[in-house]
Structures are given as C-alpha cells and as structure tokens.
Scaffold this active site. Structure first.
Site, PDB file in Angstrom:
ATOM      1  N   SER A 210      32.104  51.876  31.433  1.00 42.27           N
ATOM      2  CA  SER A 210      32.840  53.009  31.987  1.00 42.27           C
ATOM      3  C   SER A 210      32.436  54.265  31.232  1.00 42.27           C
ATOM      4  O   SER A 210      32.032  54.195  30.062  1.00 42.27           O
ATOM      5  CB  SER A 210      34.351  52.781  31.861  1.00 42.27           C
TER       6      SER A 210
ATOM      7  N   HIS B 161      27.988  45.165  30.223  1.00 39.39           N
ATOM      8  CA  HIS B 161      29.461  45.203  30.261  1.00 39.39           C
ATOM      9  C   HIS B 161      29.927  46.519  29.648  1.00 39.39           C
ATOM     10  O   HIS B 161      29.139  47.255  29.063  1.00 39.39           O
ATOM     11  CB  HIS B 161      30.019  44.036  29.432  1.00 39.39           C
TER      12      HIS B 161
ATOM     13  N   ASP C 125      34.910  37.271  35.612  1.00 36.14           N
ATOM     14  CA  ASP C 125      34.500  38.075  34.473  1.00 36.14           C
ATOM     15  C   ASP C 125      34.998  37.378  33.193  1.00 36.14           C
ATOM     16  O   ASP C 125      36.171  37.013  33.102  1.00 36.14           O
ATOM     17  CB  ASP C 125      35.165  39.460  34.636  1.00 36.14           C
TER      18      ASP C 125
ATOM     19  N   SER D  26      39.020  39.019  36.142  1.00 33.16           N
ATOM     20  CA  SER D  26      39.110  38.465  34.792  1.00 33.16           C
ATOM     21  C   SER D  26      40.196  37.392  34.783  1.00 33.16           C
ATOM     22  O   SER D  26      40.976  37.269  35.735  1.00 33.16           O
ATOM     23  CB  SER D  26      39.457  39.560  33.794  1.00 33.16           C
TER      24      SER D  26
ATOM     25  N   ASP E  44      35.366  49.144  34.759  1.00 35.54           N
ATOM     26  CA  ASP E  44      36.779  48.798  34.939  1.00 35.54           C
ATOM     27  C   ASP E  44      37.681  49.953  34.493  1.00 35.54           C
ATOM     28  O   ASP E  44      38.482  50.472  35.263  1.00 35.54           O
ATOM     29  CB  ASP E  44      37.094  47.517  34.140  1.00 35.54           C
TER      30      ASP E  44
HETATM   31 ZN   LIG Z   1      33.031  42.575  29.746  1.00 34.64          ZN
END
Ligand SMILES: [Zn+2]
Length: 336
Positions: free
Chosen positions: A237, A234, A94, A56, A279
């Site tokens: 998690s 996206h 990202d 990122s 992430d």
């Molecule tokens: Zn994202």
C-alpha cells in the site's frame, strides 16, 4: 469438495504468465465485506483487469468462511452483469498459516492459496510448502510461497524486523517446493505504519517523510536466478497522505502513517513482479469517506449513507491503482 472452476473462478497460472510478458502486475485486493467486494469488482470489470480477491484467515473469521465463498461466486456473476463477459477472478488465501487452513480453503473452492512458512527454518519452509503444493495441484489450485520476512502487522501476521530474501536460496526453494509463485522481501512492509520516522528522511521542501527505497538489487538478483518466475510483493500500500491528512483533520489519529511510493511499485510491476498486494489503502479510503460523511452530517445514522460513499472512494482508489500503478487495465485474455 467445491471445484473452483464450477464457480467461474480461475487460478493464477495463465494471468501471471501474461503479466510477466506484458510488463504489468495483477492487483491482489483484500476483502472482508460487501462494499469492498463491490468496489473491487466494479473497478476491475470497468477496466477489464484480471483481479485477485484475497482473503486472510482474519477475514474468514470476520465474515464467515461459507459466506465469503458465496460472495466470491457472486462476484463472478456481478462482473458479468457489469458487462465483463469473460472475467478473470481468482479467490486466493492470503497468508495461510498451516496445511489445514490451505486444505480447508481448497476444499471450499479457492483457486489459489498462499502458504506462509517464511518464519520457519529453510528446510521446514520447503517441506510445508511442498505438502500444500502436492495437495493443491491435484485440483489445479496454484500456490504462493514466501522466502524472507516482511516487517509490519497484518491481521494475525506480524514481525518486528524484516529480512531480505536471499537470492542464493530461491532456485533450490522453488524447485524443491514446487510453488507456483514466490513472495519475496525487498523492503515492503505490512500495515499503514511501514516505517518508523527514524528509518525515513524528510523532504526539506514539504517536511513529509520519505521512506527508504525498495531493494531493487535483491529483486534483480532473484530474477536473474529464476528467469520468468512469478514474483509477488506483499505490503504494497502507498498510504496516500491525502487520506491520512483527511482522517486526522476529522478527528482521527494516524501519526506518521507511511507507505511505499507508487513510482517504485510501478517500476516493480514492469519486472517479474506480477502480483502486488494492496490492503491498507482501501481501509484508509473507507475510513476517510466514513469520517467525511459523519463529520459533516452528525445526524446521519443510515449505514448506506456512509458505506455507499466509502464504496465509491474505494472504487476510485482501486481504479487509480489498476491504471497508474499496476498497468493491468484492458489485460483480460478475452476483452469482448
Ligand atoms: Zn502479506
């Protein structure tokens, strides 16, 4: 100008094609430090999985852009050292927020970039995405775009409310922008607090929060409009409760952290969803392991003694994701 191919990296085109046809998804794991990168490469190499290393803008600021690029180059060599003769490693930006950030990454040797103009009006999103695509494709770099808005907080990206992707917009968007893959919003969310307790129900048996299900009807409608087109999720998690409970029991404070159930991600992986971003789970694995060591050995002050176990914990978590959630193990084009 650094050519990513000279670093041994690949773009996402071929791996996405195989993932859609094969009914699995490629892991996109964020990294910003050495232990995370070691764990990602060890897990993906041992399991012969293609892998997307995500960086990122915040990670570039944290680790230094030059250093990160060399780390990714080192990652390819490390994979080979681990016995993976033909690793497939993507270095991906990202949430690129501007043409300049995307260009800078492409010039630094990234093989894939995301331009996230999802907060802009439709026409402006198309125009900015198209500008990035035109630059990127000159160097065979693939481009991910986003339509719809995800809620949650991730580094410098945040939105209070989510807006599902409108399936009626995806054909025009992908054709006019020329993007190679599309991140859509179907109810996933950034960070470790994906839903408020009010948005969830409680399991009467365990008392645990159950998040609202993903909008598979929106995903189905998008796939019907764009058959065979690579879709990205996206904010995927799962926020494993074991880690949250352990962190909280060792002095941490993560009240009501909640993620996306893995069964739903498994189901999504079998569709045109061919990239799933994870992430927060590695942050939780890292934090739980560090707390475990420092709590049981208060005299420990050698960072290797807690970063090492944190690395092992992340590797275990990444392997579980690859095998049980994404299904990308043994999916390298050349397995020998
Ligand atoms: Zn994202």
């Amino acid at each position: 100008m650094v050519d990513y191919k000279s670093l041994g990296l690949v773009n996402t085109r071929e791996m996405f094609k195989r993932a859609i046809n094969g009914g699995y998804a490629i892991p996109a794991f964020n990294f910003n430090n050495m232990e995370q990168l070691q764990a990602i490469i060890k897990a993906s190499s041992d399991l012969k999985s293609p892998v997307i290393l995500q960086v990122s803008k915040g990670a570039r600021n944290y680790a230094n852009a030059t250093l990160l690029r060399y780390m990714a180059q080192g990652a390819v060599e490390y994979a080979k050292e681990l016995g993976c003769k033909h690793p497939e490693v993507v270095l991906h930006l990202d949430h690129g927020d501007s043409f300049e950030t995307c260009k800078s990454c492409i010039d630094y040797g990234f093989s894939s970039v995301m331009i996230d103009a999802s907060h802009l009006p439709f026409e402006e999103n198309i125009a900015l995405t198209k500008k990035v695509v035109e630059y990127a494709h000159q160097f065979d770099v693939t481009v991910e775009a986003e339509l719809g808005v995800l809620a949650g907080v991730e580094d410098e990206v945040s939105a209070a409310e989510s807006h599902y992707t409108k399936p009626e917009e995806v054909i025009e968007f992908s054709q006019r922008s020329g993007c190679d893959s599309l991140a859509i919003s179907i109810g996933t969310s950034h960070g470790a607090y994906k839903f408020t307790p009010e948005q969830c129900t409680r399991d009467p048996k365990t008392g645990k929060l159950v998040p609202p299900p993903l909008a598979f009807d929106v995903l189905d409608a998008v796939m019907e409009k764009l058959p065979g087109f690579p879709i990205v999720l996206h904010g995927s998690s799962s926020v494993p409760q074991e880690y949250v409970d352990e962190i909280n029991s060792l002095g941490g404070k993560l009240p009501d952290a909640i993620g996306i159930p893995e069964e739903q991600l498994r189901k999504a992986s079998k569709s045109a969803v061919c990239k799933i971003n994870i992430d927060s789970d590695s942050r939780l694995a890292f934090t739980a392991a560090v707390r475990r060591v420092l709590y049981s050995k208060p005299g420990e002050f050698d960072p290797r003694k807690f970063c090492g176990p944190a690395r092992d914990e992340m590797e275990k978590m990444y392997k579980h994701k690859i095998i049980d959630v994404l299904g990308s193990d043994n999916k390298l084009a050349q397995l020998d």
